[in-house]
Write a protein that holds these residues in place. Structure first.
Motif, PDB file in Angstrom:
ATOM      1  N   ALA A 198      63.786  36.052 -46.837  1.00  0.00           N
ATOM      2  CA  ALA A 198      65.119  36.637 -46.721  1.00  0.00           C
ATOM      3  C   ALA A 198      66.028  35.954 -47.735  1.00  0.00           C
ATOM      4  CB  ALA A 198      65.674  36.459 -45.310  1.00  0.00           C
ATOM      5  N   ALA A 199      66.773  36.743 -48.474  1.00  0.00           N
ATOM      6  CA  ALA A 199      67.736  36.228 -49.453  1.00  0.00           C
ATOM      7  C   ALA A 199      69.115  36.720 -49.040  1.00  0.00           C
ATOM      8  CB  ALA A 199      67.387  36.718 -50.854  1.00  0.00           C
ATOM      9  N   ARG A 200      70.092  35.820 -48.965  1.00  0.00           N
ATOM     10  CA  ARG A 200      71.455  36.181 -48.546  1.00  0.00           C
ATOM     11  C   ARG A 200      72.441  35.784 -49.621  1.00  0.00           C
ATOM     12  NH1 ARG A 200      74.314  38.286 -44.745  1.00  0.00           N
ATOM     13  NH2 ARG A 200      76.343  37.485 -44.151  1.00  0.00           N
ATOM     14  N   ASP A 201      73.268  36.726 -50.046  1.00  0.00           N
ATOM     15  CA  ASP A 201      74.359  36.461 -50.978  1.00  0.00           C
ATOM     16  C   ASP A 201      75.583  36.126 -50.135  1.00  0.00           C
ATOM     17  OD1 ASP A 201      76.754  36.941 -52.600  1.00  0.00           O
ATOM     18  OD2 ASP A 201      75.335  37.656 -54.114  1.00  0.00           O
ATOM     19  N   LEU A 202      76.026  34.894 -50.177  1.00  0.00           N
ATOM     20  CA  LEU A 202      77.118  34.441 -49.323  1.00  0.00           C
ATOM     21  C   LEU A 202      78.461  35.012 -49.738  1.00  0.00           C
ATOM     22  CD1 LEU A 202      76.048  30.730 -48.822  1.00  0.00           C
ATOM     23  CD2 LEU A 202      75.604  32.684 -47.346  1.00  0.00           C
ATOM     24  N   ARG A 203      78.668  35.268 -51.018  1.00  0.00           N
ATOM     25  CA  ARG A 203      79.935  35.829 -51.479  1.00  0.00           C
ATOM     26  C   ARG A 203      80.110  37.261 -50.998  1.00  0.00           C
ATOM     27  NH1 ARG A 203      81.097  39.107 -55.650  1.00  0.00           N
ATOM     28  NH2 ARG A 203      79.056  38.800 -56.566  1.00  0.00           N
ATOM     29  N   VAL A 204      79.071  38.066 -51.122  1.00  0.00           N
ATOM     30  CA  VAL A 204      79.148  39.477 -50.753  1.00  0.00           C
ATOM     31  C   VAL A 204      78.892  39.663 -49.255  1.00  0.00           C
ATOM     32  CG1 VAL A 204      78.208  41.782 -51.219  1.00  0.00           C
ATOM     33  CG2 VAL A 204      78.430  40.142 -53.073  1.00  0.00           C
ATOM     34  N   GLY A 205      78.094  38.765 -48.671  1.00  0.00           N
ATOM     35  CA  GLY A 205      77.799  38.847 -47.248  1.00  0.00           C
ATOM     36  C   GLY A 205      76.706  39.839 -46.898  1.00  0.00           C
ATOM     37  N   VAL A 206      75.708  39.963 -47.777  1.00  0.00           N
ATOM     38  CA  VAL A 206      74.593  40.872 -47.515  1.00  0.00           C
ATOM     39  C   VAL A 206      73.280  40.101 -47.601  1.00  0.00           C
ATOM     40  CG1 VAL A 206      75.779  42.943 -48.296  1.00  0.00           C
ATOM     41  CG2 VAL A 206      74.471  41.601 -49.936  1.00  0.00           C
ATOM     42  N   THR A 207      72.270  40.636 -46.928  1.00  0.00           N
ATOM     43  CA  THR A 207      70.950  40.014 -46.887  1.00  0.00           C
ATOM     44  C   THR A 207      69.906  41.066 -47.214  1.00  0.00           C
ATOM     45  OG1 THR A 207      71.696  38.493 -45.165  1.00  0.00           O
ATOM     46  CG2 THR A 207      69.320  38.744 -45.425  1.00  0.00           C
ATOM     47  N   ALA A 208      68.845  40.638 -47.905  1.00  0.00           N
ATOM     48  CA  ALA A 208      67.711  41.510 -48.189  1.00  0.00           C
ATOM     49  C   ALA A 208      66.435  40.730 -47.908  1.00  0.00           C
ATOM     50  CB  ALA A 208      67.740  41.994 -49.637  1.00  0.00           C
ATOM     51  N   GLN A 209      65.350  41.453 -47.737  1.00  0.00           N
ATOM     52  CA  GLN A 209      64.095  40.837 -47.373  1.00  0.00           C
ATOM     53  C   GLN A 209      63.005  41.314 -48.318  1.00  0.00           C
ATOM     54  OE1 GLN A 209      63.429  40.343 -43.079  1.00  0.00           O
ATOM     55  NE2 GLN A 209      61.591  41.550 -43.399  1.00  0.00           N
ATOM     56  N   GLY A 210      61.939  40.521 -48.441  1.00  0.00           N
ATOM     57  CA  GLY A 210      60.804  40.905 -49.262  1.00  0.00           C
ATOM     58  C   GLY A 210      59.582  40.093 -48.899  1.00  0.00           C
ATOM     59  N   GLY A 211      58.437  40.542 -49.360  1.00  0.00           N
ATOM     60  CA  GLY A 211      57.184  39.863 -49.080  1.00  0.00           C
ATOM     61  C   GLY A 211      56.985  38.590 -49.870  1.00  0.00           C
ATOM     62  N   SER A 212      57.807  38.386 -50.892  1.00  0.00           N
ATOM     63  CA  SER A 212      57.761  37.163 -51.703  1.00  0.00           C
ATOM     64  C   SER A 212      59.199  36.763 -52.027  1.00  0.00           C
ATOM     65  CB  SER A 212      56.988  37.404 -53.005  1.00  0.00           C
ATOM     66  OG  SER A 212      57.700  38.304 -53.847  1.00  0.00           O
ATOM     67  N   ARG A 213      59.344  35.550 -52.541  1.00  0.00           N
ATOM     68  CA  ARG A 213      60.696  35.113 -52.926  1.00  0.00           C
ATOM     69  C   ARG A 213      61.261  36.040 -53.988  1.00  0.00           C
ATOM     70  NH1 ARG A 213      60.052  28.817 -54.131  1.00  0.00           N
ATOM     71  NH2 ARG A 213      58.840  29.772 -55.777  1.00  0.00           N
ATOM     72  N   ARG A 214      60.457  36.353 -54.987  1.00  0.00           N
ATOM     73  CA  ARG A 214      60.907  37.223 -56.081  1.00  0.00           C
ATOM     74  C   ARG A 214      61.310  38.596 -55.544  1.00  0.00           C
ATOM     75  NH1 ARG A 214      63.915  37.569 -59.585  1.00  0.00           N
ATOM     76  NH2 ARG A 214      63.398  35.408 -59.874  1.00  0.00           N
ATOM     77  N   ALA A 215      60.500  39.155 -54.637  1.00  0.00           N
ATOM     78  CA  ALA A 215      60.822  40.478 -54.074  1.00  0.00           C
ATOM     79  C   ALA A 215      62.130  40.427 -53.287  1.00  0.00           C
ATOM     80  CB  ALA A 215      59.687  40.972 -53.189  1.00  0.00           C
ATOM     81  N   ALA A 216      62.342  39.369 -52.519  1.00  0.00           N
ATOM     82  CA  ALA A 216      63.580  39.237 -51.748  1.00  0.00           C
ATOM     83  C   ALA A 216      64.787  39.148 -52.676  1.00  0.00           C
ATOM     84  CB  ALA A 216      63.513  38.019 -50.828  1.00  0.00           C
ATOM     85  N   LEU A 217      64.664  38.385 -53.750  1.00  0.00           N
ATOM     86  CA  LEU A 217      65.773  38.255 -54.704  1.00  0.00           C
ATOM     87  C   LEU A 217      66.022  39.566 -55.446  1.00  0.00           C
ATOM     88  CD1 LEU A 217      64.989  34.694 -56.067  1.00  0.00           C
ATOM     89  CD2 LEU A 217      66.980  35.364 -54.693  1.00  0.00           C
ATOM     90  N   ASP A 218      64.954  40.257 -55.838  1.00  0.00           N
ATOM     91  CA  ASP A 218      65.113  41.562 -56.497  1.00  0.00           C
ATOM     92  C   ASP A 218      65.776  42.564 -55.560  1.00  0.00           C
ATOM     93  OD1 ASP A 218      63.951  40.585 -58.811  1.00  0.00           O
ATOM     94  OD2 ASP A 218      61.983  41.499 -58.433  1.00  0.00           O
ATOM     95  N   ASN A 219      65.347  42.571 -54.291  1.00  0.00           N
ATOM     96  CA  ASN A 219      65.955  43.474 -53.313  1.00  0.00           C
ATOM     97  C   ASN A 219      67.415  43.114 -53.076  1.00  0.00           C
ATOM     98  OD1 ASN A 219      63.514  44.803 -53.056  1.00  0.00           O
ATOM     99  ND2 ASN A 219      62.905  43.694 -51.224  1.00  0.00           N
TER     100      ASN A 219
END
Length: 91
Positions: free
Chosen positions: A27-48
């Motif tokens: 799970a990757a969360r952008d604290l400034r925007v306040g949104v979270t995305a998920q992926g099967g890998s770190r790279r996928a989570a960041l891309d999402n």
């Protein structure tokens, strides 16, 4: 680890938290925007996460086409005439 490139002008304004969930997903969360995305890998989570931030900030995404609405099993005409009422599933 994701690194800011030389052309990434907002890198200093962006704080991202990256967590590995117990199920193995990332799970990757952008604290400034306040949104979270998920992926099967770190790279996928960041891309999402980048795609979600782009859509939220108005730089990405598009209104769904009638075909995309039909692919979800919804009649576009019915969807347009429902107004602000939530469907039974969402109530």
């Amino acid at each position: 680890m994701a690194r800011a490139g030389p052309g990434d002008t907002d890198a200093l304004e962006r704080e991202i938290r990256l967590l590995k969930n117990p199920d193995g997903q990332w799970a990757a969360r952008d604290l400034r925007v306040g949104v979270t995305a998920q992926g099967g890998s770190r790279r996928a989570a960041l891309d999402n996460l980048d795609a979600v931030v782009d859509a939220v900030e108005g730089d990405g995404g598009h209104p769904p086409t009638d075909d995309e609405i039909r692919d979800l099993g919804v009649d576009p005409e019915v969807a347009r005439t429902q107004g602000d009422e939530l469907s039974d599933v969402l109530q």
